[in-house]
Design a protein around this motif. Sequence first.
Motif, PDB file in Angstrom:
ATOM      1  N   ALA A   1      -5.442   5.953   2.310  1.00 29.75           N
ATOM      2  CA  ALA A   1      -4.860   7.043   1.517  1.00 29.75           C
ATOM      3  C   ALA A   1      -5.790   7.454   0.381  1.00 29.75           C
ATOM      4  O   ALA A   1      -5.945   8.651   0.097  1.00 29.75           O
ATOM      5  CB  ALA A   1      -3.507   6.613   0.965  1.00 29.75           C
ATOM      6  N   PHE A   2      -6.421   6.495  -0.271  1.00 28.11           N
ATOM      7  CA  PHE A   2      -7.312   6.815  -1.381  1.00 28.11           C
ATOM      8  C   PHE A   2      -8.546   7.556  -0.887  1.00 28.11           C
ATOM      9  O   PHE A   2      -8.987   8.526  -1.512  1.00 28.11           O
ATOM     10  CB  PHE A   2      -7.710   5.531  -2.125  1.00 28.11           C
ATOM     11  N   LEU A   3      -9.098   7.131   0.232  1.00 26.74           N
ATOM     12  CA  LEU A   3     -10.261   7.837   0.793  1.00 26.74           C
ATOM     13  C   LEU A   3      -9.903   9.270   1.150  1.00 26.74           C
ATOM     14  O   LEU A   3     -10.726  10.183   1.015  1.00 26.74           O
ATOM     15  CB  LEU A   3     -10.793   7.096   2.023  1.00 26.74           C
TER      16      LEU A   3
ATOM     17  N   THR B   1       1.335   2.929  -0.228  1.00 27.54           N
ATOM     18  CA  THR B   1       2.548   2.235  -0.666  1.00 27.54           C
ATOM     19  C   THR B   1       2.294   0.766  -0.985  1.00 27.54           C
ATOM     20  O   THR B   1       3.068   0.149  -1.716  1.00 27.54           O
ATOM     21  CB  THR B   1       3.652   2.315   0.409  1.00 27.54           C
ATOM     22  N   TYR B   2       1.241   0.179  -0.423  1.00 26.39           N
ATOM     23  CA  TYR B   2       0.925  -1.230  -0.698  1.00 26.39           C
ATOM     24  C   TYR B   2      -0.561  -1.438  -0.411  1.00 26.39           C
ATOM     25  O   TYR B   2      -1.261  -0.520   0.045  1.00 26.39           O
ATOM     26  CB  TYR B   2       1.800  -2.164   0.139  1.00 26.39           C
ATOM     27  N   THR B   3      -1.054  -2.656  -0.683  1.00 23.54           N
ATOM     28  CA  THR B   3      -2.493  -2.896  -0.574  1.00 23.54           C
ATOM     29  C   THR B   3      -3.024  -2.609   0.824  1.00 23.54           C
ATOM     30  O   THR B   3      -4.166  -2.185   0.985  1.00 23.54           O
ATOM     31  CB  THR B   3      -2.841  -4.353  -0.961  1.00 23.54           C
ATOM     32  N   GLY B   4      -2.208  -2.808   1.844  1.00 23.07           N
ATOM     33  CA  GLY B   4      -2.673  -2.647   3.212  1.00 23.07           C
ATOM     34  C   GLY B   4      -2.969  -1.221   3.632  1.00 23.07           C
ATOM     35  O   GLY B   4      -3.740  -0.997   4.571  1.00 23.07           O
ATOM     36  N   ASN B   5      -2.346  -0.229   2.959  1.00 23.57           N
ATOM     37  CA  ASN B   5      -2.635   1.156   3.361  1.00 23.57           C
ATOM     38  C   ASN B   5      -3.258   1.969   2.226  1.00 23.57           C
ATOM     39  O   ASN B   5      -3.449   3.179   2.351  1.00 23.57           O
ATOM     40  CB  ASN B   5      -1.378   1.863   3.876  1.00 23.57           C
ATOM     41  N   MET B   6      -3.584   1.306   1.131  1.00 21.80           N
ATOM     42  CA  MET B   6      -4.184   2.019   0.002  1.00 21.80           C
ATOM     43  C   MET B   6      -5.539   2.623   0.340  1.00 21.80           C
ATOM     44  O   MET B   6      -5.818   3.780   0.011  1.00 21.80           O
ATOM     45  CB  MET B   6      -4.333   1.090  -1.202  1.00 21.80           C
TER      46      MET B   6
ATOM     47  N   VAL C   1      -2.237  10.095  -4.198  1.00 20.57           N
ATOM     48  CA  VAL C   1      -2.422   8.971  -3.290  1.00 20.57           C
ATOM     49  C   VAL C   1      -1.098   8.491  -2.691  1.00 20.57           C
ATOM     50  O   VAL C   1      -1.034   8.123  -1.513  1.00 20.57           O
ATOM     51  CB  VAL C   1      -3.154   7.802  -3.992  1.00 20.57           C
ATOM     52  N   LYS C   2      -0.033   8.505  -3.489  1.00 17.66           N
ATOM     53  CA  LYS C   2       1.273   8.101  -2.957  1.00 17.66           C
ATOM     54  C   LYS C   2       1.786   9.142  -1.968  1.00 17.66           C
ATOM     55  O   LYS C   2       2.318   8.808  -0.901  1.00 17.66           O
ATOM     56  CB  LYS C   2       2.270   7.902  -4.092  1.00 17.66           C
TER      57      LYS C   2
ATOM     58  N   LEU D   1     -13.207   1.150  -4.667  1.00 20.42           N
ATOM     59  CA  LEU D   1     -13.046   2.582  -4.450  1.00 20.42           C
ATOM     60  C   LEU D   1     -13.286   3.328  -5.763  1.00 20.42           C
ATOM     61  O   LEU D   1     -12.786   2.923  -6.808  1.00 20.42           O
ATOM     62  CB  LEU D   1     -11.636   2.890  -3.940  1.00 20.42           C
ATOM     63  N   ARG D   2     -14.060   4.398  -5.683  1.00 17.85           N
ATOM     64  CA  ARG D   2     -14.403   5.181  -6.887  1.00 17.85           C
ATOM     65  C   ARG D   2     -14.046   6.634  -6.651  1.00 17.85           C
ATOM     66  O   ARG D   2     -14.470   7.241  -5.670  1.00 17.85           O
ATOM     67  CB  ARG D   2     -15.890   5.037  -7.199  1.00 17.85           C
ATOM     68  N   TYR D   3     -13.279   7.192  -7.579  1.00 18.86           N
ATOM     69  CA  TYR D   3     -12.874   8.591  -7.430  1.00 18.86           C
ATOM     70  C   TYR D   3     -14.039   9.509  -7.735  1.00 18.86           C
ATOM     71  O   TYR D   3     -14.784   9.313  -8.691  1.00 18.86           O
ATOM     72  CB  TYR D   3     -11.715   8.912  -8.383  1.00 18.86           C
ATOM     73  N   GLN D   4     -14.217  10.515  -6.880  1.00 21.85           N
ATOM     74  CA  GLN D   4     -15.297  11.477  -7.057  1.00 21.85           C
ATOM     75  C   GLN D   4     -14.743  12.690  -7.802  1.00 21.85           C
ATOM     76  O   GLN D   4     -14.091  13.555  -7.217  1.00 21.85           O
ATOM     77  CB  GLN D   4     -15.863  11.895  -5.698  1.00 21.85           C
TER      78      GLN D   4
END
Length: 244
Positions: A65-67, A57-62, A51-52, A146-149
């Motif tokens: 990136a996680f999706l 890098t912060y809550t606004g772009n998490m 994800v990084k 958000l849930r990891y698949q």
Amino acid sequence: MSKTETAISWMENTARNNAHGYDQAHRWGEQGDYDCSSAVITAWQTAGVPVKTKGATYTGNMKAAFLACGFKDVTGRVNLATGAGLVRGDVLLNTTHHTAMYCGNGLEVEASINEKGGAIGGIPGDQTGREFLIRSYRNFPWNCVLRYQEAAKITVEEAARGVLSGKYGNGDDRKKAIEALGLNYNTVQRRVNELIRGQSKSVDQIAHEVLQGKWGNGSDRRRRITAEGYDYSAVQKRVNELLR
């Protein structure tokens, strides 16, 4: 251990270790400290989910990136007020202010605030026991879950036969267990129904065949009976009754 379990365990272990506190100036563990977003990002990066690397890098772009790394937005499945529908390892996100992870059993884990009640200037490490902590779930408020698949560990066929043998329980417990395997619950349940409809012999018939030696012995018998979609425990119970 799954990637989800690795990530949530990293968060819990870090929270329990007072060498790790809260700091936004040194937020990537340089002195042992994290802030809310760097902690969650590091947990998943450590678990092998990049994800990084993908830009978180912060809550606004998490969220983006996680999706991009295999997470799914499951906010609509969750009652944010009570936490109903959350599963262990879910990422709780307020895209402007805060993030945490759900531990299960009504608990969440997060990097929160330093010993001065602020974001910078504290002493490295957890001085209060509440800079990085496990606490009761509360709606921050969150606006995204958000849930990891996880990649499927077994096939639909194997999962369906596991359901028939009682391996995954019933109701919501079964649904959560199947989804934790990275499988679609409805697809598995559809195959379960097909197997049930396709069973042509009764438990009594299978039990008599067991006594005739047609199903082998021990673990081989269990495997073969379960593979055909029958309830091994029910069959063995009937075998025992016939032997008395």
